[in-house]
Design a protein around this motif. Structure first.
Motif, PDB file in Angstrom:
ATOM      1  N   GLU A 156       0.842  -1.264   0.044  1.00  0.00           N
ATOM      2  CA  GLU A 156      -0.322   0.198  -0.064  1.00  0.00           C
ATOM      3  C   GLU A 156       0.768   1.265  -0.195  1.00  0.00           C
ATOM      4  O   GLU A 156       1.619   1.435   0.289  1.00  0.00           O
ATOM      5  CB  GLU A 156      -0.498   0.436   1.169  1.00  0.00           C
ATOM      6  CG  GLU A 156      -1.694   1.295   1.531  1.00  0.00           C
ATOM      7  CD  GLU A 156      -2.531   1.080   3.002  1.00  0.00           C
ATOM      8  OE1 GLU A 156      -3.285   2.113   2.903  1.00  0.00           O
ATOM      9  OE2 GLU A 156      -3.271  -0.318   3.346  1.00  0.00           O
ATOM     10  N   LYS A 157       0.259   2.231  -1.001  1.00  0.00           N
ATOM     11  CA  LYS A 157       1.068   3.899  -0.899  1.00  0.00           C
ATOM     12  C   LYS A 157       0.964   4.278   0.253  1.00  0.00           C
ATOM     13  O   LYS A 157      -0.591   4.328   0.173  1.00  0.00           O
ATOM     14  CB  LYS A 157       1.312   4.281  -2.078  1.00  0.00           C
ATOM     15  CG  LYS A 157       2.039   3.948  -3.125  1.00  0.00           C
ATOM     16  CD  LYS A 157       1.835   4.599  -4.325  1.00  0.00           C
ATOM     17  CE  LYS A 157       3.109   4.447  -5.113  1.00  0.00           C
ATOM     18  NZ  LYS A 157       3.328   5.127  -6.515  1.00  0.00           N
ATOM     19  N   ARG A 158       1.946   4.949   0.910  1.00  0.00           N
ATOM     20  CA  ARG A 158       1.193   5.829   2.057  1.00  0.00           C
ATOM     21  C   ARG A 158       1.837   7.139   1.510  1.00  0.00           C
ATOM     22  O   ARG A 158       3.052   7.417   1.017  1.00  0.00           O
ATOM     23  CB  ARG A 158       1.738   5.229   3.648  1.00  0.00           C
ATOM     24  CG  ARG A 158       1.263   3.545   3.875  1.00  0.00           C
ATOM     25  CD  ARG A 158       1.372   4.197   5.555  1.00  0.00           C
ATOM     26  NE  ARG A 158       2.574   4.048   5.576  1.00  0.00           N
ATOM     27  CZ  ARG A 158       3.907   4.156   6.264  1.00  0.00           C
ATOM     28  NH1 ARG A 158       3.168   4.885   6.879  1.00  0.00           N
ATOM     29  NH2 ARG A 158       5.156   3.992   5.849  1.00  0.00           N
ATOM     30  N   ILE A 159       1.216   8.086   1.644  1.00  0.00           N
ATOM     31  CA  ILE A 159       1.462   9.615   0.888  1.00  0.00           C
ATOM     32  C   ILE A 159       0.961  10.520   2.187  1.00  0.00           C
ATOM     33  O   ILE A 159       0.342  10.278   2.661  1.00  0.00           O
ATOM     34  CB  ILE A 159       1.571  10.209  -0.348  1.00  0.00           C
ATOM     35  CG1 ILE A 159       1.066   9.069  -1.445  1.00  0.00           C
ATOM     36  CG2 ILE A 159       2.038  11.496  -0.633  1.00  0.00           C
ATOM     37  CD1 ILE A 159       0.782   9.045  -3.384  1.00  0.00           C
ATOM     38  N   THR A 213       6.666   9.401   0.132  1.00  0.00           N
ATOM     39  CA  THR A 213       6.144   8.134   0.539  1.00  0.00           C
ATOM     40  C   THR A 213       6.196   7.339   1.088  1.00  0.00           C
ATOM     41  O   THR A 213       7.632   6.839   0.321  1.00  0.00           O
ATOM     42  CB  THR A 213       5.941   7.994  -1.279  1.00  0.00           C
ATOM     43  OG1 THR A 213       5.304   8.868  -1.982  1.00  0.00           O
ATOM     44  CG2 THR A 213       5.159   6.618  -1.884  1.00  0.00           C
ATOM     45  N   ASN A 214       5.666   6.281   1.852  1.00  0.00           N
ATOM     46  CA  ASN A 214       6.204   5.468   2.347  1.00  0.00           C
ATOM     47  C   ASN A 214       7.504   4.798   2.963  1.00  0.00           C
ATOM     48  O   ASN A 214       8.273   4.666   2.759  1.00  0.00           O
ATOM     49  CB  ASN A 214       6.237   3.661   1.808  1.00  0.00           C
ATOM     50  CG  ASN A 214       4.565   4.058   0.824  1.00  0.00           C
ATOM     51  OD1 ASN A 214       3.918   3.504   1.125  1.00  0.00           O
ATOM     52  ND2 ASN A 214       4.975   2.934   0.307  1.00  0.00           N
TER      53      ASN A 214
END
Length: 102
Positions: free
Chosen positions: A3-6, A17-18
Motif C-alpha cells: 500500500e502506498k502511504r503518502i 511516500t512510504n
C-alpha cells in the motif's frame, strides 16, 4: 500488494511516500513509529520509577530493616500507625459512600 502511504510533512510540507522520516527535513512523520516511540518511552519511565522505588524505600520501610532494634521497633510502630490511619480513612470513605447512595 504494498500500500502506498503518502504523508505530508507537518514541518516543511513535502509529500513523502512510504517513509518514516521526511526526506527533506528528517522530521518523524510516521504515526505508527510515533506510537512505538511513545510506548517505549512509557515503558522506560515505568522501569525508572520501579528502580527508584526499589533504591529509595519509604521511611517506615527503612526503619523496619535498620540494624538497631529500637529503630526497628519505631519503624514497625510507624508502619502500624500508617496502616491504622489508612483503614480508618477507607472505612470513613465507605461509610460516606453508603450514606450518599441512600
Amino acid at each position: 500488494m504494498s500500500e502506498k502511504r503518502i504523508i505530508k510533512c507537518p514541518n516543511c510540507g513535502v509529500f513523502n511516500t512510504n517513509k518514516e522520516y521526511c526526506t527533506n527535513c528528517n522530521t518523524l512523520i510516521s504515526h505508527q513509529k510515533k506510537r512505538e516511540l511513545k510506548e517505549q518511552d512509557s515503558k522506560q519511565q515505568r522501569v525508572e520509577e520501579a528502580i527508584y522505588e526499589k533504591e529509595n524505600p519509604k521511611l517506615a520501610e527503612r526503619l523496619k530493616k535498620h540494624p538497631f532494634f529500637l529503630y526497628r521497633i519505631a519503624g514497625w510502630i510507624l508502619y502500624s500507625a500508617i496502616m491504622v490511619v489508612s483503614a480508618i480513612g477507607a472505612g470513613l470513605a465507605w461509610f460516606i459512600a453508603m450514606i450518599a447512595a441512600g
